[in-house]
Design an enzyme around this catalytic site. Structure first.
Site, PDB file in Angstrom:
ATOM      1  N   ILE A 172     -26.756 -50.427  13.960  1.00  0.00           N
ATOM      2  CA  ILE A 172     -25.589 -51.323  13.865  1.00  0.00           C
ATOM      3  C   ILE A 172     -25.832 -52.419  12.825  1.00  0.00           C
ATOM      4  CG2 ILE A 172     -24.813 -50.790  16.186  1.00  0.00           C
ATOM      5  CD1 ILE A 172     -25.960 -53.515  17.111  1.00  0.00           C
TER       6      ILE A 172
ATOM      7  N   THR B 201     -29.078 -53.413  12.216  1.00  0.00           N
ATOM      8  CA  THR B 201     -30.277 -54.112  12.653  1.00  0.00           C
ATOM      9  C   THR B 201     -31.548 -53.517  12.070  1.00  0.00           C
ATOM     10  OG1 THR B 201     -30.228 -52.667  14.563  1.00  0.00           O
ATOM     11  CG2 THR B 201     -29.263 -54.841  14.835  1.00  0.00           C
TER      12      THR B 201
ATOM     13  N   ASN C 222     -41.078 -54.340  12.686  1.00  0.00           N
ATOM     14  CA  ASN C 222     -40.733 -54.616  11.290  1.00  0.00           C
ATOM     15  C   ASN C 222     -40.380 -56.100  11.135  1.00  0.00           C
ATOM     16  OD1 ASN C 222     -39.819 -54.746   8.684  1.00  0.00           O
ATOM     17  ND2 ASN C 222     -38.308 -53.106   8.884  1.00  0.00           N
TER      18      ASN C 222
ATOM     19  N   GLU D 279     -30.698 -60.526  20.272  1.00  0.00           N
ATOM     20  CA  GLU D 279     -29.840 -61.516  20.926  1.00  0.00           C
ATOM     21  C   GLU D 279     -30.514 -62.848  21.180  1.00  0.00           C
ATOM     22  OE1 GLU D 279     -26.947 -59.194  23.541  1.00  0.00           O
ATOM     23  OE2 GLU D 279     -28.682 -57.901  23.518  1.00  0.00           O
TER      24      GLU D 279
HETATM   25 MO1  MOS Z   1     -25.133 -56.722  22.561  1.00  0.00          MO
HETATM   26  S1  MOS Z   1     -23.764 -58.031  23.389  1.00  0.00           S
HETATM   27  O1  MOS Z   1     -25.603 -55.859  23.915  1.00  0.00           O
HETATM   28  O2  MOS Z   1     -24.336 -55.786  21.438  1.00  0.00           O
END
Ligand code: MOS
Length: 752
Positions: free
Chosen positions: A476, A478, A644, A718
């Site tokens: 996504i 990341t 990383n 997060e």
């Molecule tokens: Mo996160 S809120 O689990 O994409």
């Protein structure tokens, strides 16, 4: 727990590794969902309700249907069957809005889809959608911002975190608070926040007989497949969900939204591929948001700063039908040591779209409140806020009565103080200046749960010296492509540039959601097990192929390391490259499958597993022109082993940028008359831009957490957002003397 460093120079684990998909992204070859085109493809544009509460009584589609290029206007009477989906155990088939689109005529929020225009071009579809006329029976919407809990049982479904933490009680919180010599009782408010990834939610649906292929912007292709299979009455094996690249999600793309079944139903009816991309305005209406929260925190302490009572009672808003839980009190029971504690919650129904997970769901608003209260208590005690926290550092998770797998929060504080220069802090409001600017310094701690989803993966070794690793997880933004390549390279010795990574396709071995900061931790053991299984097959090939240098040896005498097979007793120097052995055996490839179990179903965990960290921030304040700027940030994170660090720092910097937005800018406002989110565009919904973002220094500790996986990696997506806003509001107070307890901090708040 001791720090262990991987001393092998060649190990790709723990090294700054540029994205393996970087060249594809910067050259425009990376195809995001909306970039896929198919012959004969039609475009769909939803018609949005322009009321937030009432009933749809008449839909006039006659004019729209006659417009050029229009193929159909779909609505309740002609959409065809769409089933509700039900959540399966172990994180399968989760969706936020379980009412399928057009299921009834009741309008529960502004922007609810009431019809769908499908045409040969996007422009024709948009014009037709605008030409549909709706008649409503309208009632006053309830988008009231003051939250009083509804008088209804708290039936919730949690997506992250064990349910026993929904509410938490120990000791006698009220009595201990009443008897405490130092007390604090404040309410903290966080506004509705809207996910604003650059990439809009998009779906392209293609039917071939009873098989359905979806190009989808999704943080979870396996979950997405489960939901859509149910909605269209298909066996899961008939549904394929493809997500090659995601222009970020922040939780908004974890679960399917209603535009997806709309595109699928239109494609089913018209026999053509149908693409539907939601508008930026729809992003504020129908694809989730972080709910508004109102959190009362009461702290009781001894005069020397030991907590004796902690009460955290919060209310959040929810949509009319859904049960999504914003778990604000999740970290409260174990962030600090306190003998008497109470965490409770309530919910208030509003005419808003379904609420959902947004980066650090629960803990982001929750730790804002708790950390703000801790900072205020420190000021009340005239104590350094770091000292107050260290004084109340718990030895175990006092809510579950079990040890932490690894908690190095105190080391985070120490490193943060050193890097920031915290010892130069003068605590009096407005007492620090630089270049005629008033400085404000603040800090806060942060944390995020560490867990694993179940994961399968395959690793292939091929006769041309390349390898392939495959898993139906997705990247996504990341760095998941890179992480999978690093893991496969570590175990096989194949260099990164010779590894193909296949992900983002539900036809691959089932992989984890990109959610809960858990994707990396979830795939480690699965990829390693897959590589080990591949290596076992390779050794069998090596010992059974006629003419092989290892013919008739026992596989147990051999090893596969660094890309070579060798006799253990002889050492790696005498090894043979694996591709030589495959070519000699006339094999294109050997493949192995690996599995790793999830941890979420574990009812009696041995350890409480979380990542930890802290933020130190500096703001500058110019009272003459009421200008507030964030000028410096130091964030220290203890997230186990960082696979990383380059991508890891990028994650934390991104979270801090989002945290500046949370503290100073972001809030979705609803019009009390229409119930519409009124700042539903990127001009009026202000997010942090480069000019708002200072240098952000990120440091990682290196304490591998081997309870979670073999390399000891926890998650980092997060945690960087949690706690951050509390550090900013503390810095704002230190600079200005103004205590803001409702986010975001506005300049108006500071003009006193
Ligand atoms: Mo996160 S809120 O689990 O994409």
């Amino acid at each position: 727990m001791p720090t262990t460093q991987d001393t092998s120079i060649a190990s790709p684990i723990g090294r700054d590794t540029p994205r393996v998909d970087g060249p594809r992204k910067v050259s425009g070859r990376a195809q995001y969902t909306a970039d896929f085109h198919f012959p004969g493809m039609l475009y769909a544009v939803p018609v949005e309700a322009t009321i937030a509460n009432g009933k749809l009584v008449k839909l006039d589609t006659a004019a729209a249907e006659k417009m050029p290029g229009v193929r159909a206007i779909l609505h309740r009477q002609n959409i065809g069957k769409i089933f509700r989906s039900v959540t399966q155990p172990d994180f399968e088939s989760i969706c936020d809005e379980r009412r399928p689109p057009f299921e009834d005529d009741v309008i529960r929020y502004y922007g609810q889809y009431i019809a769908l225009a499908v045409a040969d071009t996007f422009e024709a579809a948009k014009a037709a959608a605008d030409a549909v006329r709706a008649t409503y029976v309208k009632e006053k919407p309830n988008v009231e911002t003051d939250l009083n809990a509804d008088d209804e049982p708290n039936v919730v479904e949690t997506t992250f975190g064990p349910s026993e933490r929904l509410e938490s009680h120990r000791g006698e919180a009220e009595a201990a608070f009443a008897g405490a010599s130092v007390k604090l009782d404040h309410t903290y408010v966080t506004p509705v926040a809207t996910h604003n990834p650059l990439e809009l939610h998009s779906t392209t649906a293609i039917w071939e007989g009873s098989r359905l292929t979806l190009y989808e912007s999704s943080q979870g292709v396996i979950n997405h497949r489960g939901v859509l299979a149910q909605m269209f009455g298909l066996p899961e094996e008939n549904v394929r969900v493809i997500t090659k690249f995601v222009g970020s999600g922040f939780g908004g793309k974890l679960w399917p939204w209603t535009q997806c079944p709309l595109a699928v139903a239109a494609a089913r009816q018209l026999g053509k591929p149908v693409k539907l991309v939601v508008s930026r305005k729809m992003m504020f209406q129908s694809v989730g948001h972080r709910p508004r929260t109102q959190q009362r925190v009461r702290l009781g302490a001894t005069p020397d700063g030991k907590l004796v009572s902690l009460q955290h009672d919060y209310v959040y808003h929810r949509s009319i039908l859904e049960t999504h839980h914003e778990d604000c009190g999740e970290a409260t029971p174990f962030q600090y040591s306190v003998p008497n504690l109470r965490v409770t919650f309530g919910r208030a129904k509003r005419n808003v779209g379904a609420t959902t997970d947004m980066r650090g769901p629960g803990r982001t608003p929750g730790l804002y409140a708790l950390e703000s209260a801790m900072n205020e208590l420190a000021d009340q005690l005239k104590m350094d806020p770091v000292k107050l926290r260290i004084l109340n550092e718990p030895k175990i998770d006092e809510s579950l009565g079990i040890p932490f797998s690894s908690r190095h929060l105190v080391e985070c504080y120490e490193l943060g103080m050193e890097k920031f220069g915290w010892s130069k802090r003068s605590p009096e409001v407005g007492s620090m200046t630089r270049d005629n600017l008033t400085l404000g310094w603040g800090m806060a701690s942060c944390s995020w749960v560490a867990a694993r989803f179940s994961a399968d993966a395959t690793v292939q070794l091929r006769d041309d010296g390349t390898a392939r690793v495959a898993c139906a997880t997705q990247d996504i933004g990341t760095g998941t492509y890179t992480i999978l390549a690093q893991l496969a390279s570590q175990r096989t010795g194949v260099p990164l540039d010779k590894i193909d990574v296949a992900l983002g396709d539900s036809a691959l071995p089932e992989g984890p959601l990109s959610g809960g900061s858990m994707a990396t931790a979830s795939v480690v053991n699965a990829v390693f097990a897959a590589a080990d299984s591949t290596s076992a097959s390779l050794l069998t090939v090596a010992t059974t192929t006629p003419g092989s240098p290892f013919e008739n040896r026992a596989p147990a005498d051999l090893a596969f390391e660094g890309g070579r097979v060798f006799v253990k007793a002889d050492g790696a120097a005498k090894g043979v490259p694996f591709d030589d052995l495959l070519r000699r055996a006339n094999l294109r490839l050997v493949t192995g499958m690996g599995k790793s179990e999830g941890t979420m179903a574990d009812a009696k965990p041995k350890y409480s597993m979380h990542s930890w960290g802290c933020h130190f921030v500096e703001v500058t304040w110019q009272p003459e022109i009421a200008r507030l700027r964030v000028s410096r940030v130091v964030t220290v994170i203890d997230a186990g082993r960082i696979i990383n660090p380059l991508a890891g720092r990028n994650q934390i910097q991104g979270a801090v940028v989002m945290g500046i937005g949370m503290a100073l800018f972001e809030h979705t406002t609803y019009d009390p008359q229409s119930g519409a989110p009124i700042n539903s565009n990127l001009a009026d919904y202000v997010v942090t831009v480069n000019a708002d973002a200072p240098p952000i220094e990120v440091h990682f500790l290196d304490f591998p957490d081997k309870e979670l996986n073999e390399v000891g990696a926890r998650g980092i997506g997060e945690i960087g957002l949690t706690g951050f806003a509390a550090a900013i509001t503390a810095a704002v107070h230190h600079a200005t003397g103004v205590r803001v307890r409702e986010l975001p901090v506005k300049i108006e708040n500071l003009l006193v």
